[in-house]
Scaffold this motif. Structure first.
Motif, PDB file in Angstrom:
ATOM      1  N   UNK A 189      44.588  37.770  53.720  1.00  0.00           N
ATOM      2  CA  UNK A 189      43.528  36.773  53.683  1.00  0.00           C
ATOM      3  C   UNK A 189      43.270  36.390  52.229  1.00  0.00           C
ATOM      4  N   UNK A 190      43.497  35.122  51.845  1.00  0.00           N
ATOM      5  CA  UNK A 190      43.437  34.765  50.429  1.00  0.00           C
ATOM      6  C   UNK A 190      42.029  34.564  49.899  1.00  0.00           C
ATOM      7  N   UNK A 191      41.888  34.772  48.586  1.00  0.00           N
ATOM      8  CA  UNK A 191      40.689  34.392  47.826  1.00  0.00           C
ATOM      9  C   UNK A 191      41.239  33.895  46.490  1.00  0.00           C
ATOM     10  N   UNK A 192      41.576  32.625  46.433  1.00  0.00           N
ATOM     11  CA  UNK A 192      42.428  32.081  45.385  1.00  0.00           C
ATOM     12  C   UNK A 192      41.880  32.273  43.973  1.00  0.00           C
ATOM     13  N   UNK A 193      40.607  31.956  43.753  1.00  0.00           N
ATOM     14  CA  UNK A 193      40.066  32.026  42.394  1.00  0.00           C
ATOM     15  C   UNK A 193      39.958  33.456  41.901  1.00  0.00           C
ATOM     16  N   UNK A 194      40.083  34.428  42.810  1.00  0.00           N
ATOM     17  CA  UNK A 194      40.001  35.833  42.420  1.00  0.00           C
ATOM     18  C   UNK A 194      41.380  36.480  42.356  1.00  0.00           C
ATOM     19  N   UNK A 195      42.419  35.636  42.419  1.00  0.00           N
ATOM     20  CA  UNK A 195      43.775  36.165  42.267  1.00  0.00           C
ATOM     21  C   UNK A 195      44.295  36.892  43.483  1.00  0.00           C
ATOM     22  N   UNK A 196      43.630  36.723  44.634  1.00  0.00           N
ATOM     23  CA  UNK A 196      44.105  37.343  45.881  1.00  0.00           C
ATOM     24  C   UNK A 196      44.878  36.273  46.645  1.00  0.00           C
ATOM     25  N   UNK A 197      46.209  36.332  46.576  1.00  0.00           N
ATOM     26  CA  UNK A 197      47.048  35.256  47.072  1.00  0.00           C
ATOM     27  C   UNK A 197      48.122  35.797  48.006  1.00  0.00           C
ATOM     28  N   UNK A 198      48.822  34.884  48.654  1.00  0.00           N
ATOM     29  CA  UNK A 198      49.913  35.276  49.544  1.00  0.00           C
ATOM     30  C   UNK A 198      51.260  35.250  48.835  1.00  0.00           C
ATOM     31  N   UNK A 199      51.356  34.474  47.787  1.00  0.00           N
ATOM     32  CA  UNK A 199      52.524  34.482  46.907  1.00  0.00           C
ATOM     33  C   UNK A 199      52.015  34.772  45.510  1.00  0.00           C
ATOM     34  N   UNK A 200      52.470  35.860  44.910  1.00  0.00           N
ATOM     35  CA  UNK A 200      51.957  36.219  43.594  1.00  0.00           C
ATOM     36  C   UNK A 200      52.978  37.045  42.834  1.00  0.00           C
ATOM     37  N   UNK A 201      52.789  37.104  41.526  1.00  0.00           N
ATOM     38  CA  UNK A 201      53.684  37.865  40.651  1.00  0.00           C
ATOM     39  C   UNK A 201      53.242  39.321  40.540  1.00  0.00           C
ATOM     40  N   UNK A 202      54.224  40.185  40.495  1.00  0.00           N
ATOM     41  CA  UNK A 202      54.010  41.569  40.091  1.00  0.00           C
ATOM     42  C   UNK A 202      54.906  41.878  38.900  1.00  0.00           C
ATOM     43  N   UNK A 203      54.410  42.709  38.002  1.00  0.00           N
ATOM     44  CA  UNK A 203      55.189  43.213  36.876  1.00  0.00           C
ATOM     45  C   UNK A 203      55.283  44.728  37.040  1.00  0.00           C
ATOM     46  N   UNK A 204      56.446  45.222  37.363  1.00  0.00           N
ATOM     47  CA  UNK A 204      56.626  46.649  37.653  1.00  0.00           C
ATOM     48  C   UNK A 204      57.360  47.357  36.523  1.00  0.00           C
ATOM     49  N   UNK A 250      49.754  16.388  52.204  1.00  0.00           N
ATOM     50  CA  UNK A 250      50.367  16.932  50.998  1.00  0.00           C
ATOM     51  C   UNK A 250      49.490  18.038  50.443  1.00  0.00           C
ATOM     52  N   UNK A 251      49.937  19.269  50.552  1.00  0.00           N
ATOM     53  CA  UNK A 251      49.192  20.431  50.072  1.00  0.00           C
ATOM     54  C   UNK A 251      50.146  21.598  49.946  1.00  0.00           C
ATOM     55  N   UNK A 252      49.735  22.588  49.186  1.00  0.00           N
ATOM     56  CA  UNK A 252      50.509  23.827  49.140  1.00  0.00           C
ATOM     57  C   UNK A 252      50.106  24.696  50.323  1.00  0.00           C
ATOM     58  N   UNK A 253      50.975  25.567  50.814  1.00  0.00           N
ATOM     59  CA  UNK A 253      50.599  26.454  51.920  1.00  0.00           C
ATOM     60  C   UNK A 253      49.412  27.343  51.538  1.00  0.00           C
ATOM     61  N   UNK A 254      48.652  27.766  52.529  1.00  0.00           N
ATOM     62  CA  UNK A 254      47.485  28.605  52.284  1.00  0.00           C
ATOM     63  C   UNK A 254      47.890  29.872  51.536  1.00  0.00           C
ATOM     64  N   UNK A 255      47.093  30.199  50.542  1.00  0.00           N
ATOM     65  CA  UNK A 255      47.376  31.401  49.762  1.00  0.00           C
ATOM     66  C   UNK A 255      48.378  31.201  48.649  1.00  0.00           C
ATOM     67  N   UNK A 256      48.738  29.930  48.363  1.00  0.00           N
ATOM     68  CA  UNK A 256      49.647  29.633  47.260  1.00  0.00           C
ATOM     69  C   UNK A 256      49.038  28.531  46.396  1.00  0.00           C
TER      70      UNK A 256
END
Length: 523
Positions: A115-130, A10-16
């Motif tokens: 390549x994720x770095x989760x605590x630094x906000x570098x993720x594979x699923x993330x929000x953008x505000x355009x 039970x885990x979230x996919x890498x980068x999420x």
């Protein structure tokens, strides 16, 4: 499955990640600050599917195209998860030819096989505000407004970063950059790939970027050294003055036009009062293929990696073990948060889809998860994170009594309903006969500022007690104040208003006013 073990981890996919509690509160505040600025500038919002036909996305992102998530064939359509919100917007414009001008904003998740770095906000699923402006307007006017919007979002009118470390907008022009490459002797077919190499100068030292240009991309050392002569320059109008003194520059049409755009832009930015946040940086390239004019990205002190030594170690390790691409690099000192917003002008992207009239566009994309990681780190450093409430409830309705106490459940429900009808956020304990200490503990854990306390004797007199939580010993209202039940809503509103003013939360006033109007039957 009963007592059988779950046949998978039970885990979230890498980068999420899952979002909950105070993290959600902080993220929602960021959304609110950004959308408030967007609406102030007259934008309307649209929404597009989370996946697009693969040909829509292909060929738009340069070397980053390898990071697109491709989906399996479903019903004969080959699709991919959206990589950003810009290309879907251009596709939407091409499908709606009646829309020749629009200010639009879009807040949604995007996906990158990075390549994720989760605590630094570098993720594979993330929000953008355009925020984008599409249409034919006088040159550089929309571009200037976009950069003004950036300053409002990060300044005192939005996230308030001006007082906490600040931010800087790195800016360049694709015409200036392409002109520099032409002047230096870069073959036309190599301009985009060399541009992608130059874009790495904020993460890698020149020696590594030069090595990539020469050994991997076949550029001569002489041409690479000429490029370095230009791209290490940064500043303001002084950079333009230096370039105009160079005969090679003034003989290149791309460079001359790009400099004219930048000079005009700087005039407008001065009028908007944001020129002090601008860094004309000739090494900024932005790897995406669709940019045609001004390009920019926003950085802060959390954007840069900690060390270049760690970067070299990581690069060596990646070559030794390719599987490390999937590992979280949050603890790698070579990885910074990166830019927290970026964008530019893309005048030809809509035409790639319509094949007809071009619609010039310019826009900015804010990376919410990167902004979140920096905001949360600052709050923790300032001891502000502990004060973040996990709920927005303003009133906890509770009851107490002596022997034979019934719990006053129905009465608590009726008082809570009265508060809800008035637009006041309230809740109560679901137990029939809750203990008073347990009710106070629940209110304190949620950071609820007010308690409305019902007692059997007080009920008989048509009164309730309002208690402000957290008052110090000796305060005249430490034990609460008794009010008539008919005056409850008015008294609660007044206490919330005074508390908001004392806490400096002026933004909450508009909401209370709106609630007043709604309760009185207004629009």
């Amino acid at each position: 499955m009963g007592k059988d073990k779950v046949p998978y981890q039970l885990k979230t996919p890498k980068g999420t990640k899952d979002w909950e509690g105070k993290d959600m509160v902080i993220r929602d505040r960021i959304f609110h600050a950004i959308t408030t600025v967007f609406k102030r500038h007259g934008a309307v919002t649209i929404d597009t599917p989370v996946f697009e036909l693969r040909p829509i996305l292909s060929g738009k992102y340069g070397e980053d195209s390898k990071l697109i998530y491709d989906l399996s064939d479903q019903g004969g359509e080959i699709c991919s998860l959206r990589y950003d919100l810009t290309v879907p917007f251009a596709r939407w414009l091409a499908m709606n030819p009646s829309v020749q001008s629009i200010k639009r904003y879009h807040i949604a998740k995007v996906y990158r096989r990075d390549q994720p770095a989760m605590t630094k906000g570098r993720m594979r699923e993330f929000y953008q505000c355009d925020f984008d402006i599409a249409g034919v307007y006088d040159r550089m006017v929309p571009d200037a407004e976009i950069l003004r919007i950036v300053c409002e979002v990060f300044g005192e009118q939005g996230l308030g970063w001006t007082q906490k470390g600040g931010f800087l907008i790195k800016i360049n022009h694709r015409g200036v950059l392409d002109g520099i490459f032409e002047v230096c002797g870069v073959p036309k077919e190599k301009i985009r790939t060399i541009s992608s190499a130059v874009d790495k100068l904020d993460k890698s030292p020149w020696e590594e970027v030069k090595k990539e240009m020469v050994e991997e991309k076949g550029l001569s050392e002489e041409v690479a050294d000429k490029i370095w002569e230009f791209v290490q320059r940064r500043g303001g109008r002084d950079v333009m003055e230096e370039l105009r003194k160079d005969e090679r520059v003034m003989g290149n049409q791309n460079l001359v036009k790009g400099l004219e755009d930048m000079e005009l832009l700087f005039e407008y930015l001065e009028a908007f009062g944001v020129l002090d946040k601008i860094d004309f940086n000739l090494s900024l390239a932005r790897g995406l293929d669709y940019y045609t004019g001004v390009i920019y990205e926003v950085v802060t002190e959390g954007s840069a990696p900690s060390t270049t030594t760690g970067q070299k170690l990581q690069k060596a390790a990646k070559k030794e073990k390719a599987s490390e691409f999937d590992e979280d690099r949050s603890n790698d000192p070579s990885v910074g948060v990166g830019s927290v917003a970026a964008g530019g002008r893309y005048d030809e992207l809509v035409g790639m889809f319509s094949g007809k009239t071009q619609i010039p566009c310019v826009g900015i994309s804010f990376g919410v998860d990167r902004i979140f990681s920096i905001t949360k780190a600052r709050m923790e450093a300032d001891k502000d994170a502990a004060a973040v409430r996990s709920t927005e409830v303003d009133v906890f309705v509770m009851a107490f009594g002596g022997k034979g106490f019934t719990g006053l459940l129905k009465e608590r429900m009726q008082v809570t309903k009265t508060l809800w009808d008035a637009g006041i956020k309230a809740e109560f304990a679901y137990k029939q006969k809750p203990k008073l200490p347990a009710q106070f503990k629940s209110a304190e854990q949620s950071g609820i500022p007010l308690a409305v306390i019902l007692g059997e004797d007080e009920q008989a007199q048509g009164k309730v007690k309002i208690k402000e939580m957290g008052l110090p010993e000796g305060h005249p209202e430490k034990d609460g104040v008794m009010v008539d039940t008919k005056d409850l809503v008015q008294e609660v509103r007044e206490k919330l208003r005074r508390k908001a003013e004392s806490d400096g939360l002026v933004e909450g006033m508009g909401e209370l006013d709106a609630n007043d109007k709604g309760h009185d039957g207004g629009p």
